[in-house]
Design an enzyme around this catalytic site. Structure first.
Site, PDB file in Angstrom:
ATOM      1  N   HIS A 247       2.585   7.114   2.092  1.00  8.84           N
ATOM      2  CA  HIS A 247       1.162   7.440   2.773  1.00  8.84           C
ATOM      3  C   HIS A 247       0.997   7.355   4.428  1.00  8.84           C
ATOM      4  O   HIS A 247       2.447   7.122   4.426  1.00  8.84           O
ATOM      5  CB  HIS A 247      -0.045   6.757   2.532  1.00  8.84           C
ATOM      6  CG  HIS A 247      -0.168   5.065   3.219  1.00  8.84           C
ATOM      7  ND1 HIS A 247      -0.658   4.702   4.702  1.00  8.84           N
ATOM      8  CD2 HIS A 247       0.308   3.482   2.642  1.00  8.84           C
ATOM      9  CE1 HIS A 247      -0.404   3.820   4.541  1.00  8.84           C
ATOM     10  NE2 HIS A 247      -0.213   2.662   3.604  1.00  8.84           N
ATOM     11  N   CYS A 263       3.806  -1.432   2.204  1.00  7.99           N
ATOM     12  CA  CYS A 263       3.826   0.291   1.934  1.00  7.99           C
ATOM     13  C   CYS A 263       4.590   1.269   2.740  1.00  7.99           C
ATOM     14  O   CYS A 263       5.840   0.513   3.446  1.00  7.99           O
ATOM     15  CB  CYS A 263       2.529   1.533   1.573  1.00  7.99           C
ATOM     16  SG  CYS A 263       1.135   0.836   0.846  1.00  7.99           S
TER      17      CYS A 263
END
Length: 293
Positions: A247, A263
């Site tokens: 992301h 992440c």
């Protein structure tokens, strides 16, 4: 009677002389001040830029005034300016074409020359206008602040990581594969074994939230995912394992004292590009390990 006439003529002559003297200009040779009389000829020249130089000739006739020639004024040539290195105030760092020279000039030049695509650079350790433009372009592309063309520590770190990334280490399948080098903190994309997105920068899990190496697949996507535990939006979200996914970052990517909670953080342009390339089922390969985790 004759004596009276002579006396009368003398008186008349004196009166005429006195009246004429009161109308004459001040004679500088007399040494007087004039007491409110006409100003000296020199004073009039200073005020008007002209002087009366007429004088009677030997027969008492005035000679024509000769104008005083004015000096000709030639334009003063402007000095030419040659470009020379200046100094950044307070640092003593030399600057060329508006760019300060960093302490890693030669190393950054070497890596940019190897990467290519940022303009001509000369590997000599000296800043130039071309080097400045190339370094600025590189800094802008990878979100390095400030974009000033200086070869500082962050610019060196990013350039070195990108230039030493070996894209062949990623075991890609026949379709699209997202590859992450956890050691160098870089990410790229392959399709059919060919690079379709060149290596770019990333930031993965920090200490205590290590992003694990392994082979996975994208199993969920959302253009704008909300993170419940951390209460933050995750743009261009592509999940692959244990609540971890690709992301766009919401913080400065190059702040290395922090990291994600597992992440794979991306710059805006890279998150958009990977969103365009990926889909549910896209292969994800992570190799190495982030230093310090």
């Amino acid at each position: 009677m004759e004596h009276v006439r002579i006396t009368s003529r003398l008186v008349t002559l004196v009166v005429v002389v006195l009246v004429g003297a009161g109308a004459c200009a001040f004679d500088p040779q007399s040494g007087g001040s004039g007491g409110g009389g006409a100003a000296p000829a020199g004073a009039a020249e200073q005020a008007t830029g002209a002087s009366d130089t007429s004088r009677p000739d030997q027969h008492g006739r005035p000679t024509p005034a000769v104008p005083t020639p004015k000096p000709s004024r030639k334009p003063t040539p402007k000095p030419t300016r040659t470009a020379a290195p200046t100094t950044t105030p307070g640092t003593g760092t030399p600057t060329v074409a508006g760019c300060p020279q960093g302490q890693h000039q030669r190393a950054v030049e070497t890596h940019l020359a190897r990467l290519g695509g940022f303009g001509a650079v000369t590997v000599d350790g000296r800043q130039s206008a071309a080097d400045c433009a190339a370094i600025k372009k590189f800094q802008k592309r990878y979100g390095i602040r400030p974009v000033e063309g200086r070869a500082g520590p962050t610019t060196l770190d990013v350039a070195q990581r990108l230039a030493t990334t070996d894209t062949t280490r990623c075991k890609a399948g026949t379709g699209t594969t997202f590859c992450v080098d956890l050691t160098r903190q870089t990410v790229w994309a392959l399709r059919g074994g060919k690079v379709i997105m060149a290596p770019t920068v990333t930031r993965t899990g920090m200490s205590g939230y290590r992003t694990p190496a392994g082979t996975y697949a994208v199993n969920y996507r959302n253009p704008k995912e909300w993170s419940n535990p951390y209460e933050v939006w995750l743009p261009y979200w592509q999940h692959f394992t244990q609540g971890m996914g690709f992301h766009e970052t919401t913080t400065y990517l190059h702040e290395k004292s922090i990291g994600s909670h597992g992440c794979v953080n991306l710059l805006h342009a890279d998150a958009v590009r990977m969103w365009e390339l990926g889909k549910v089922g896209t292969r994800v390969v992570l190799i190495g390990r982030r230093p310090g985790t």
